[in-house]
Design a protein around this motif. Structure first.
Motif, mmCIF file in Angstrom:
data_model
loop_
_atom_site.group_PDB
_atom_site.id
_atom_site.type_symbol
_atom_site.label_atom_id
_atom_site.label_comp_id
_atom_site.label_asym_id
_atom_site.label_seq_id
_atom_site.Cartn_x
_atom_site.Cartn_y
_atom_site.Cartn_z
ATOM 1 N N TYR A 370 30.301 45.948 47.682
ATOM 2 C CA TYR A 370 31.403 44.995 47.667
ATOM 3 C C TYR A 370 32.472 45.477 46.694
ATOM 4 C CZ TYR A 370 28.030 41.897 49.916
ATOM 5 O OH TYR A 370 27.102 41.358 50.774
ATOM 6 N N VAL A 371 33.696 45.142 47.001
ATOM 7 C CA VAL A 371 34.819 45.409 46.107
ATOM 8 C C VAL A 371 35.427 44.062 45.738
ATOM 9 C CG1 VAL A 371 37.035 46.561 45.819
ATOM 10 C CG2 VAL A 371 35.247 47.636 47.184
ATOM 11 N N ILE A 372 35.590 43.850 44.444
ATOM 12 C CA ILE A 372 36.131 42.574 43.948
ATOM 13 C C ILE A 372 37.372 42.904 43.131
ATOM 14 C CG2 ILE A 372 35.634 40.485 42.626
ATOM 15 C CD1 ILE A 372 32.646 41.084 43.184
ATOM 16 N N PRO A 373 38.532 42.980 43.785
ATOM 17 C CA PRO A 373 39.747 43.430 43.094
ATOM 18 C C PRO A 373 40.483 42.281 42.411
ATOM 19 C CG PRO A 373 40.217 43.126 45.414
ATOM 20 C CD PRO A 373 38.759 42.763 45.219
ATOM 21 N N GLU A 374 41.376 42.672 41.545
ATOM 22 C CA GLU A 374 42.328 41.703 41.002
ATOM 23 C C GLU A 374 43.361 41.382 42.075
ATOM 24 O OE1 GLU A 374 46.265 42.053 38.298
ATOM 25 O OE2 GLU A 374 44.422 42.778 37.327
ATOM 26 N N SER A 375 43.558 40.083 42.304
ATOM 27 C CA SER A 375 44.580 39.640 43.259
ATOM 28 C C SER A 375 45.158 38.321 42.753
ATOM 29 C CB SER A 375 43.983 39.462 44.662
ATOM 30 O OG SER A 375 42.860 38.585 44.626
ATOM 31 N N TRP A 376 45.631 38.338 41.513
ATOM 32 C CA TRP A 376 45.982 37.099 40.820
ATOM 33 C C TRP A 376 47.084 36.309 41.516
ATOM 34 C CZ3 TRP A 376 50.879 36.146 39.101
ATOM 35 C CH2 TRP A 376 51.728 37.226 38.962
ATOM 36 N N GLN A 377 47.969 36.989 42.241
ATOM 37 C CA GLN A 377 49.072 36.270 42.878
ATOM 38 C C GLN A 377 48.593 35.295 43.948
ATOM 39 O OE1 GLN A 377 51.533 39.634 44.059
ATOM 40 N NE2 GLN A 377 52.979 39.212 42.410
ATOM 41 N N GLY A 397 34.498 36.210 51.549
ATOM 42 C CA GLY A 397 34.461 34.978 50.769
ATOM 43 C C GLY A 397 35.212 35.095 49.454
ATOM 44 N N ASP A 398 35.429 33.918 48.864
ATOM 45 C CA ASP A 398 36.114 33.817 47.582
ATOM 46 C C ASP A 398 35.119 33.392 46.502
ATOM 47 O OD1 ASP A 398 38.586 34.456 48.700
ATOM 48 O OD2 ASP A 398 38.986 32.355 49.223
ATOM 49 N N LEU A 399 35.146 34.099 45.395
ATOM 50 C CA LEU A 399 34.264 33.756 44.287
ATOM 51 C C LEU A 399 34.839 32.622 43.454
ATOM 52 C CD1 LEU A 399 33.317 36.652 45.125
ATOM 53 C CD2 LEU A 399 32.795 37.046 42.722
ATOM 54 N N MET A 400 36.149 32.541 43.398
ATOM 55 C CA MET A 400 36.807 31.555 42.551
ATOM 56 C C MET A 400 38.172 31.238 43.122
ATOM 57 S SD MET A 400 37.530 31.826 38.423
ATOM 58 C CE MET A 400 35.800 31.889 38.001
ATOM 59 N N VAL A 401 38.559 29.979 43.032
ATOM 60 C CA VAL A 401 39.857 29.538 43.523
ATOM 61 C C VAL A 401 40.509 28.690 42.435
ATOM 62 C CG1 VAL A 401 41.086 28.195 45.272
ATOM 63 C CG2 VAL A 401 39.074 29.530 45.920
ATOM 64 N N GLY A 402 41.804 28.905 42.215
ATOM 65 C CA GLY A 402 42.529 28.071 41.272
ATOM 66 C C GLY A 402 42.812 28.721 39.935
ATOM 67 N N MET A 403 42.536 30.010 39.811
ATOM 68 C CA MET A 403 42.813 30.709 38.566
ATOM 69 C C MET A 403 43.393 32.081 38.902
ATOM 70 S SD MET A 403 40.206 31.609 35.425
ATOM 71 C CE MET A 403 40.693 32.680 34.069
ATOM 72 N N ALA A 404 44.402 32.490 38.149
ATOM 73 C CA ALA A 404 45.031 33.806 38.358
ATOM 74 C C ALA A 404 44.217 34.851 37.609
ATOM 75 C CB ALA A 404 46.478 33.777 37.879
ATOM 76 N N VAL A 405 43.111 35.269 38.212
ATOM 77 C CA VAL A 405 42.145 36.151 37.553
ATOM 78 C C VAL A 405 42.699 37.567 37.453
ATOM 79 C CG1 VAL A 405 39.840 37.160 37.724
ATOM 80 C CG2 VAL A 405 40.200 34.752 38.307
#
Length: 562
Positions: A370-377, A397-405
């Motif tokens: 799996y690749v889990i990139p930064e996509s804060w926008q 899928g999304d690991l987290m929603v609502g934060m500009a990680v």
């Protein structure tokens, strides 16, 4: 799966939920409340489980000397004191020649009758703890400046005058009594911020950023159902003489040099590339040094590569996932580089979206990659499965929603999954956030101390965790000089749901005589090699100006299509 970065009343398993509140006493010098003091008080009240129960107004002048025009020192109009708050007038007396101050017995008696949890000193007088039950968790105060160098009475000025890269602020708890210990304190929380160009801007930065520290400690107390834990113990320096003319001249000389450097950087292209080191990453940690990288031999002129994560080897070539970005666009996309032994690379675009992508962190789990990139926008932390047959990335899928990680870094440790990252909207070069979960897919719960660290020198993630000789290391960016200027390798000392501690073990800096002498901000290893990225500030005025105009034009086109 929402990112629960802030605790709520419903989530607090604490005696305060159900009617009780932390009762806070605030000590101020007489006169109008300044903006930074008001921000500190508002942050406490915003918690929802703390109230200002007492205001002690001292008939003493403030010892803080703020630069002319500092917005943090502006007087806040209006009556800010909540209804029902007790107001007590008092006066402090000097101890140890003014190194610390103490309250009169009558003032202590008046305070003791209000059953306070914390007595918060916002005067800068360094009030001693003194005898008597003034507050259950003691007397807290703020020190603005590196306690090893500065007395804290000129917030933001001394750092600029001496050319210090960082400016510090400490929240401390006073120790000792009237006779013995004003300057000896326990540090409850600290922050290290990038020094701003001018004394005024730096004072604003230090005062306003440190204003949240008391609220952060109170929130951690509520989450952990405990008392404030000391980070370290130290003695604050004695008061120094006010700045002289030569100090002010030195400050403005530093301002002029910083402005000249900033103007020059605007005419530079920030050229990032990838380097391969024939040295296992474990040996880098043991030796605390990095051998000379073999930099990419055919780096394209119109783009940069950064954030390298090694994927594996195929046909004698090293495959590395990177962030790639064209200078004229400045919007990152993910690419796969295939490097041969001579460091010649072949690029294949991996994933490009309308939003910026970077930091392609790799996770091998459940027989898949799996690749889990930064996509804060996007406001989401997405996971992509790397299809072994086609090489395509499939959204999984999304690991987290609502934060500009920013720079998400996963770790499995002590039977839990941990996510280390920064928040694009909350000082993403200095504030480190941690979340934990039973599964790497979440749901993720915030660490009790979030942000667990505030330090521009060693917070923002710079690659995967490293386990070497039984110790756990976390690479982080040193952004004190500028973004991505070096890598600080931290040794993790404690990681639980309630506590986090680490210390800087060593720092890797770019070779000043090498071809990429200006930055180093990612490190990862695989199969006996280490990959890094390096930066060169290339003075190319015409290209830099053309890039700036091209980016503006491209942004207008995207906005028009939207």
């Amino acid at each position: 799966m929402p990112a629960r970065g802030n605790c709520s009343r419903a989530s607090l398993p604490h005696r305060l939920v159900g009617g009780g509140m932390y009762r806070i006493g605030v000590i101020l010098c007489r006169g109008a409340v300044q903006r930074w003091q008001r921000a500190c008080i508002e942050a406490i009240e915003a918690l929802g489980y703390a109230e200002i129960a007492l205001v002690l107004e001292l008939d003493n002048p403030s010892p803080l000397r703020l630069p002319v025009g500092a917005r943090a020192g502006a007087e806040v109009p209006g009556d800010w004191i909540p209804p029902g708050t007790a107001i007590v007038a008092g006066r402090a007396a000097a101890l140890d020649g003014g190194a610390a101050w103490t309250l009169r017995d009558a003032d202590r008696a008046a305070i003791a009758g209000h059953t306070l949890d914390v007595l918060l000193d916002l005067t800068g007088l360094r009030l001693a703890a003194g005898p008597g039950p003034s507050a259950r968790h003691g007397v807290w105060g703020l020190h603005h400046g590196d306690p090893a160098r500065f007395d804290g009475r000129d917030p933001g000025f001394r750092e600029v005058a001496t050319g210090a890269l960082c400016s510090a602020a400490l929240l401390y708890r006073a120790i000792g009594d009237d006779a013995g210990g004003g300057p000896e304190v326990e540090v409850l929380r600290e922050g290290w911020f990038k020094t701003r160009q001018t004394p005024r801007r730096n004072a604003d930065s230090v005062l306003l950023l440190s204003a949240r520290l008391p609220a952060l400690v109170l929130r951690a107390m509520a989450e952990t159902r405990g008392t404030p834990l000391a980070v370290r113990r130290l003695c604050l320096p004695p008061p120094a003489s006010p700045p002289r003319a030569r100090d002010r001249f030195a400050a403005w000389a530093q301002v002029a040099a910083a402005m000249a450097g900033s103007a020059r950087r605007r005419l530079c292209r920030e050229r990032w590339t990838v380097g391969v080191v024939a040295q296992p990453v474990d040996e880098v940690v043991r030796a605390r040094r990095l051998d000379a990288p073999r930099w990419l031999a055919n780096q394209p002129d119109d783009r940069f590569y950064a954030d390298p994560f090694p994927l594996g080897r195929a046909g004698g070539r090293l495959e590395v996932l990177v962030e790639a970005a064209r200078y004229a666009v400045s919007r990152g996309y993910l690419a796969r580089l295939e490097l041969d032994e001579r460091a010649y690379a072949r690029e294949a675009a991996l994933l490009e979206t309308p939003e910026h992508l970077s930091y392609p962190a790799i996770l091998n789990e459940d027989g898949a990659t799996y690749v889990i990139p930064e996509s804060w926008q996007t406001g989401r932390l997405a996971a992509y499965r790397l299809d072994a047959a086609s090489g395509a990335m499939v959204h999984d899928g999304d690991l987290m929603v609502g934060m500009a990680v920013v720079d998400p870094t996963l770790l499995r440790h002590d039977g839990k999954w941990w996510l280390f990252c920064c928040d694009r909207h909350d000082h993403d070069q200095s504030n480190l956030y941690v979340f934990h979960a039973a599964s790497w897919r979440g749901p993720w719960l915030p660490h009790a101390q979030n942000p667990v660290k505030i330090d521009v020198r060693s917070s923002r993630p710079a690659g995967a965790f490293l386990s070497v000789d039984g110790a756990l290391y976390r690479p982080a960016q040193d952004c004190a000089l500028r973004y991505g200027s070096a890598i600080a390798v931290n040794r993790v000392l404690e990681l639980t749901e309630r506590r986090f501690r680490e210390e800087v073990a060593f720092v890797l800096r770019p070779d000043p005589d090498g071809p990429y002498p200006d930055g180093l901000h990612t490190i990862n290893g695989l199969d006996g090699v280490t990959v890094v990225d390096g930066q060169k500030l290339s003075f190319e005025p015409l290209a830099a100006i053309a890039d700036r105009f091209a980016r503006r034009r491209n942004r207008r086109r995207r906005d028009a299509r939207a």
